[in-house]
Write an enzyme that holds these catalytic residues in place. Structure first.
Site, mmCIF file in Angstrom:
data_model
loop_
_atom_site.group_PDB
_atom_site.id
_atom_site.type_symbol
_atom_site.label_atom_id
_atom_site.label_comp_id
_atom_site.label_asym_id
_atom_site.label_seq_id
_atom_site.Cartn_x
_atom_site.Cartn_y
_atom_site.Cartn_z
ATOM 1 N N VAL A 129 0.864 -1.174 0.000
ATOM 2 C CA VAL A 129 0.000 0.000 0.000
ATOM 3 C C VAL A 129 0.902 1.225 0.000
ATOM 4 C CG1 VAL A 129 -1.997 -1.069 1.110
ATOM 5 C CG2 VAL A 129 -0.218 -0.027 2.525
ATOM 6 N N SER A 130 0.378 2.335 -0.485
ATOM 7 C CA SER A 130 1.189 3.541 -0.616
ATOM 8 C C SER A 130 1.515 4.179 0.723
ATOM 9 C CB SER A 130 0.476 4.568 -1.499
ATOM 10 O OG SER A 130 0.281 4.031 -2.777
#
Length: 184
Positions: free
Chosen positions: A10-11
């Site tokens: 995930v970012s």
């Protein structure tokens, strides 16, 4: 057939969670899922990706749900794929369904196209961000990131005879930040 190792990313950890990706990868047969929190625009700092790539053995499968979980850049995506294939392992992307084993040219073509799509998305995202910042500056709303260094503290340490390197170490900042604070 070797192990199926999963990779999720995930970012940011600001409201994002890899658990959905991990659960799906495990449902699809991953015995272990490695995960990172970080920007897909760079491979820097993605320790778990590096770990899974090092652990791959001939016959293993590296599985991820989407190509942008590996990288949002064509060169990085192909570099990862070549490392996997170089270890005589297989890169499996779930959606869209791509299995790269080094023998299927179309898999490499698809990865190249998807990497290009990721690069284009990254470019347009940055362009939108720049336009938003410019508009906010024009309205007087955007002031940039708040200062984290107190220039008075930097000047005080310099007045005590400390050099830029010593000040930087004491304040746990970069030397360039010391010079900027002194110039302010």
């Amino acid at each position: 057939m070797g192990r199926v190792l999963g990779y999720a990313r995930v970012s940011t950890d600001d409201g994002q969670d890899v658990s959905t990706q991990k659960n799906r990868l495990e449902e699809l047969g991953a015995v272990v899922v490695f995960s990172d929190v970080g920007n897909g625009s760079s491979l820097t700092g993605r320790d778990q990706l590096e770990a899974v790539l090092r652990l791959l053995e001939p016959g293993d499968v590296l599985m991820t749900l989407h190509p942008d979980r590996l990288a949002r850049d064509t060169a990085d995506l192909l570099s990862i794929a070549k490392r996997v294939v170089g270890k005589k392992a297989v890169l499996r992307i779930v959606d869209p369904s791509i299995e790269m084993n080094g023998e299927d040219l179309m898999a490499e073509v698809m990865l190249t196209i998807l990497g290009l799509v990721g690069s284009v998305e990254k470019y347009f995202g940055k362009a939108r961000q720049r336009r938003g910042i410019e508009a906010a500056k024009a309205r007087g709303v955007y002031k940039g990131r708040p200062a984290t260094i107190d220039p008075a503290q930097v000047r005080e340490l310099r007045d005590q005879g400390m050099g830029a390197t010593a000040i930087a170490k004491r304040l746990k900042i970069g030397r360039a930040s010391v010079y900027r604070a002194l110039a302010a």
